[in-house]
Design a protein around this motif. Sequence first.
Motif, PDB file in Angstrom:
ATOM      1  N   SER A 160       0.830  -1.211   0.000  1.00 37.14           N
ATOM      2  CA  SER A 160       0.000   0.000   0.000  1.00 37.14           C
ATOM      3  C   SER A 160       0.858   1.252   0.000  1.00 37.14           C
ATOM      4  O   SER A 160       0.472   2.281  -0.546  1.00 37.14           O
ATOM      5  CB  SER A 160      -0.962  -0.002   1.194  1.00 37.14           C
ATOM      6  OG  SER A 160      -0.250   0.095   2.404  1.00 37.14           O
ATOM      7  N   ARG A 161       2.049   1.148   0.576  1.00 39.86           N
ATOM      8  CA  ARG A 161       2.930   2.324   0.566  1.00 39.86           C
ATOM      9  C   ARG A 161       3.548   2.520  -0.827  1.00 39.86           C
ATOM     10  O   ARG A 161       3.645   3.644  -1.301  1.00 39.86           O
ATOM     11  CB  ARG A 161       4.018   2.193   1.636  1.00 39.86           C
ATOM     12  CG  ARG A 161       3.465   2.306   3.047  1.00 39.86           C
ATOM     13  CD  ARG A 161       4.558   2.478   4.080  1.00 39.86           C
ATOM     14  NE  ARG A 161       5.367   1.300   4.261  1.00 39.86           N
ATOM     15  CZ  ARG A 161       5.089   0.298   5.084  1.00 39.86           C
ATOM     16  NH1 ARG A 161       4.009   0.352   5.840  1.00 39.86           N
ATOM     17  NH2 ARG A 161       5.883  -0.737   5.186  1.00 39.86           N
ATOM     18  N   TYR A 162       3.930   1.425  -1.483  1.00 38.73           N
ATOM     19  CA  TYR A 162       4.456   1.561  -2.848  1.00 38.73           C
ATOM     20  C   TYR A 162       3.374   2.124  -3.763  1.00 38.73           C
ATOM     21  O   TYR A 162       3.625   3.014  -4.577  1.00 38.73           O
ATOM     22  CB  TYR A 162       4.960   0.211  -3.391  1.00 38.73           C
ATOM     23  CG  TYR A 162       5.683   0.385  -4.719  1.00 38.73           C
ATOM     24  CD1 TYR A 162       7.043   0.662  -4.748  1.00 38.73           C
ATOM     25  CD2 TYR A 162       4.984   0.359  -5.914  1.00 38.73           C
ATOM     26  CE1 TYR A 162       7.702   0.897  -5.945  1.00 38.73           C
ATOM     27  CE2 TYR A 162       5.631   0.595  -7.119  1.00 38.73           C
ATOM     28  CZ  TYR A 162       6.993   0.858  -7.128  1.00 38.73           C
ATOM     29  OH  TYR A 162       7.627   1.100  -8.317  1.00 38.73           O
ATOM     30  N   ARG A 163       2.166   1.626  -3.590  1.00 36.55           N
ATOM     31  CA  ARG A 163       1.048   2.101  -4.415  1.00 36.55           C
ATOM     32  C   ARG A 163       0.802   3.596  -4.183  1.00 36.55           C
ATOM     33  O   ARG A 163       0.581   4.352  -5.116  1.00 36.55           O
ATOM     34  CB  ARG A 163      -0.217   1.300  -4.079  1.00 36.55           C
ATOM     35  CG  ARG A 163      -1.381   1.618  -4.986  1.00 36.55           C
ATOM     36  CD  ARG A 163      -2.610   0.811  -4.607  1.00 36.55           C
ATOM     37  NE  ARG A 163      -3.169   1.268  -3.341  1.00 36.55           N
ATOM     38  CZ  ARG A 163      -4.295   0.793  -2.817  1.00 36.55           C
ATOM     39  NH1 ARG A 163      -4.968  -0.151  -3.436  1.00 36.55           N
ATOM     40  NH2 ARG A 163      -4.742   1.248  -1.677  1.00 36.55           N
ATOM     41  N   GLN A 164       0.879   4.006  -2.933  1.00 35.75           N
ATOM     42  CA  GLN A 164       0.700   5.426  -2.603  1.00 35.75           C
ATOM     43  C   GLN A 164       1.741   6.281  -3.333  1.00 35.75           C
ATOM     44  O   GLN A 164       1.429   7.300  -3.930  1.00 35.75           O
ATOM     45  CB  GLN A 164       0.820   5.625  -1.083  1.00 35.75           C
ATOM     46  CG  GLN A 164       1.037   7.062  -0.630  1.00 35.75           C
ATOM     47  CD  GLN A 164      -0.115   7.977  -0.981  1.00 35.75           C
ATOM     48  OE1 GLN A 164      -1.240   7.533  -1.136  1.00 35.75           O
ATOM     49  NE2 GLN A 164       0.188   9.266  -1.127  1.00 35.75           N
ATOM     50  N   TRP A 165       2.995   5.821  -3.281  1.00 36.16           N
ATOM     51  CA  TRP A 165       4.073   6.597  -3.895  1.00 36.16           C
ATOM     52  C   TRP A 165       3.856   6.724  -5.406  1.00 36.16           C
ATOM     53  O   TRP A 165       3.891   7.812  -5.976  1.00 36.16           O
ATOM     54  CB  TRP A 165       5.430   5.928  -3.615  1.00 36.16           C
ATOM     55  CG  TRP A 165       6.588   6.642  -4.235  1.00 36.16           C
ATOM     56  CD1 TRP A 165       7.008   7.914  -3.951  1.00 36.16           C
ATOM     57  CD2 TRP A 165       7.465   6.144  -5.255  1.00 36.16           C
ATOM     58  NE1 TRP A 165       8.099   8.228  -4.735  1.00 36.16           N
ATOM     59  CE2 TRP A 165       8.406   7.168  -5.542  1.00 36.16           C
ATOM     60  CE3 TRP A 165       7.560   4.942  -5.940  1.00 36.16           C
ATOM     61  CZ2 TRP A 165       9.413   7.017  -6.491  1.00 36.16           C
ATOM     62  CZ3 TRP A 165       8.568   4.796  -6.882  1.00 36.16           C
ATOM     63  CH2 TRP A 165       9.477   5.831  -7.154  1.00 36.16           C
ATOM     64  N   LEU A 166       3.604   5.570  -6.038  1.00 37.76           N
ATOM     65  CA  LEU A 166       3.529   5.583  -7.501  1.00 37.76           C
ATOM     66  C   LEU A 166       2.269   6.295  -8.001  1.00 37.76           C
ATOM     67  O   LEU A 166       2.326   7.054  -8.966  1.00 37.76           O
ATOM     68  CB  LEU A 166       3.578   4.152  -8.042  1.00 37.76           C
ATOM     69  CG  LEU A 166       4.130   4.060  -9.453  1.00 37.76           C
ATOM     70  CD1 LEU A 166       5.606   4.427  -9.484  1.00 37.76           C
ATOM     71  CD2 LEU A 166       3.929   2.666 -10.022  1.00 37.76           C
ATOM     72  N   THR A 167       1.138   6.048  -7.336  1.00 33.13           N
ATOM     73  CA  THR A 167      -0.092   6.706  -7.801  1.00 33.13           C
ATOM     74  C   THR A 167       0.016   8.216  -7.596  1.00 33.13           C
ATOM     75  O   THR A 167      -0.466   8.993  -8.421  1.00 33.13           O
ATOM     76  CB  THR A 167      -1.347   6.182  -7.065  1.00 33.13           C
ATOM     77  OG1 THR A 167      -1.117   6.237  -5.662  1.00 33.13           O
ATOM     78  CG2 THR A 167      -1.684   4.770  -7.480  1.00 33.13           C
ATOM     79  N   HIS A 168       0.653   8.639  -6.508  1.00 30.17           N
ATOM     80  CA  HIS A 168       0.810  10.079  -6.297  1.00 30.17           C
ATOM     81  C   HIS A 168       1.763  10.654  -7.339  1.00 30.17           C
ATOM     82  O   HIS A 168       1.449  11.630  -8.018  1.00 30.17           O
ATOM     83  CB  HIS A 168       1.325  10.360  -4.879  1.00 30.17           C
ATOM     84  CG  HIS A 168       1.375  11.830  -4.554  1.00 30.17           C
ATOM     85  ND1 HIS A 168       2.389  12.395  -3.833  1.00 30.17           N
ATOM     86  CD2 HIS A 168       0.534  12.838  -4.880  1.00 30.17           C
ATOM     87  CE1 HIS A 168       2.166  13.704  -3.719  1.00 30.17           C
ATOM     88  NE2 HIS A 168       1.053  13.999  -4.341  1.00 30.17           N
TER      89      HIS A 168
END
Lengths: 264, 395
Positions: B344-352
């Motif tokens: 979820s943290r990787y997803r947060q970084w990339l989507t942002h």
Amino acid sequence: MPRKPRLAVFKFASCDGCQLSLLDAEDELLAICDRVEIAHFAEASSDLQPGPYDVALVEGSITTHEDAERIKRVRADSKFLMTIGACATSGGIQSLRNWGQIDEWVQSVYPSPEFIRTLATSTAIADHVLVDFALHGCPINHHQLVDILVALAEGRNPRVPSHSVCLDCKHRGTVCHVVARGIPCLGPVTQSGCGAICPAYDRGCYGCFGPSQPANTASLVSQFRSHGHSTEKLVPLLRSFNAAAPEFQRASEQLVILGPNSEG
Amino acid sequence: MATPISPLFIPKPHLQLLLNELRHRGYSVVGPTVDQEAIVYGEIQSIEQLPQGWTDEQAPGHYRLKRRDDNAWFGFVVGPHSWKKYLFPPKTTLLTAEKTESGWQFIPRSADTTKFALLGVRACELAAMRIQDQVFLNGPYQDPLYRERREHLFVISVNCTQAASTCFCTSMKTGPRCENGFDLALTEIDTGFLCEVGSERGREVLDAFVSLARRASEGSSVASNSNNDCVTANEICFATPEQLKSAENARQQAVDQITRQMETSDLPGLLLSNLDHPRWKEVGERCLSCTNCTMVCPTCFCSSVTEVRDLNMDRVERERTWDSCFNPDFSYLGGSLVRNDTASRYRQWLTHKLDGWHAQFGTSGCVGCGRCITWCPVGIDITEEVAAIREETSP
């Protein structure tokens, strides 16, 4: 003004370095004594007062039957129990015995092994009693210890970051050893606390502060193997001060199962 | 706005006089230099400190400092440091409060008068600065320290003449040519630099530098030439057609060497419409959540602010330090961690970075510099992750 919290320091199997770091906090010691009452600290005073205590700092691991019983009494006497250092938090360097034969160790180390009564393992305090807070490090960072003691006296949360050493390297401008030199460095899976000293002095991180949150040792070790680092080199890296911390233990045991590295 | 003039040719050793001129004007000159087996950014007083004859070899999770066959001064790409450390320092004290007899006294941070001249800024890094300007200056709240340093900043960019395997600026339309955002721009050729002017401030410094160089050559045996009609290779003068052609070829070499690509036609949109994609979990198993990608990223701007008090409780400092969305504690909200696993943290970084950034700041948060790819200890490749999500997306 509320009563000062009563502090006790207890030692189990350890080198004393962590409790000494409280005495080493010379600039802060008097201010600490204004905030807490040091009721039991054998390293500092022969005036050992009985419990109950508000805060117990526990150094060292459990390696004997007697200590396995004594820690229960310490727990019963203490409202807040905090482990200080790698020994108390994960079993310490002495947990290397967990992978050997205790009788062989005793025979080879002591001239009169018949006098030695010990457990086959060195285990963390949390394996025996409930631990309220674990302060990592070999040794601990005394600034963190002081902050926790003040936080307890004030009733606020202590500031002890659980992120990796990498963040500290980047704050310092230290170039990554894994990427730029191919050195196996445990920084990406090790908790902050030392200020990233070793990488700043041209060495990889030894993992003194134990696993970070999270510690993806499986992925990092797999990358080290693809760089050609041998199992013979990586297992001792993982098995040092925090050998028995679950994330490090799992990774070293996995490496032993995989055997010598054929990717190099 | 400066009127365009033909680029000047500057013989290599004369760059020292430009450094001297900038230092004379009160600038602290920072630029690339070899340290810790890498090319990093640090204070430069002498041209001898530049990475002359060095280059970098880069791949996912891999960087090596290497000797070049020639003695190029800027024959490398980008390294582990980014210029953001000068405009948005890793640690800053924002405010101090002291207890006095009449109560708490608040002492604001005094204005920052540091003047930095950045030497060797690449096109992707100019783009990163534009993005951080958007973040720190163009929103409802300006960052005062960033503004002070940005206003005083002097930028000497350098056009890339080669690319690393991790570069993808052409996909992000940020390079490799430096188009604007600089005071002076250099292109390195064998014997010297072709220098373009990008601002009035750049023109002023260049004029002063040329006068200085001509005065210096008057004192030597090399005759100065006021007609810009150079007779020797040791003079500053307008670039010859041959020099212009060499510079163009050198810049084209960088374009030709770029092999990595990121398809951007469906960004924003692609990632935010694939929040449950299985790839997030898969990359979450490889990702160390160690924060390296966000720390080396020239646009990542997250920080934490902490009140640090002395033991006697009569002095408090408000400290701001670089932080990261990969640090679990950074997602502590309302009593718990809202992103308590690496996926979820990787997803947060990339989507942002690639998606949400557009709505927030009107631009992508990625400039294609490739640092996150090189400096990920396990070599996770942002372009590969985006491609994987696109390929496996059900139509």
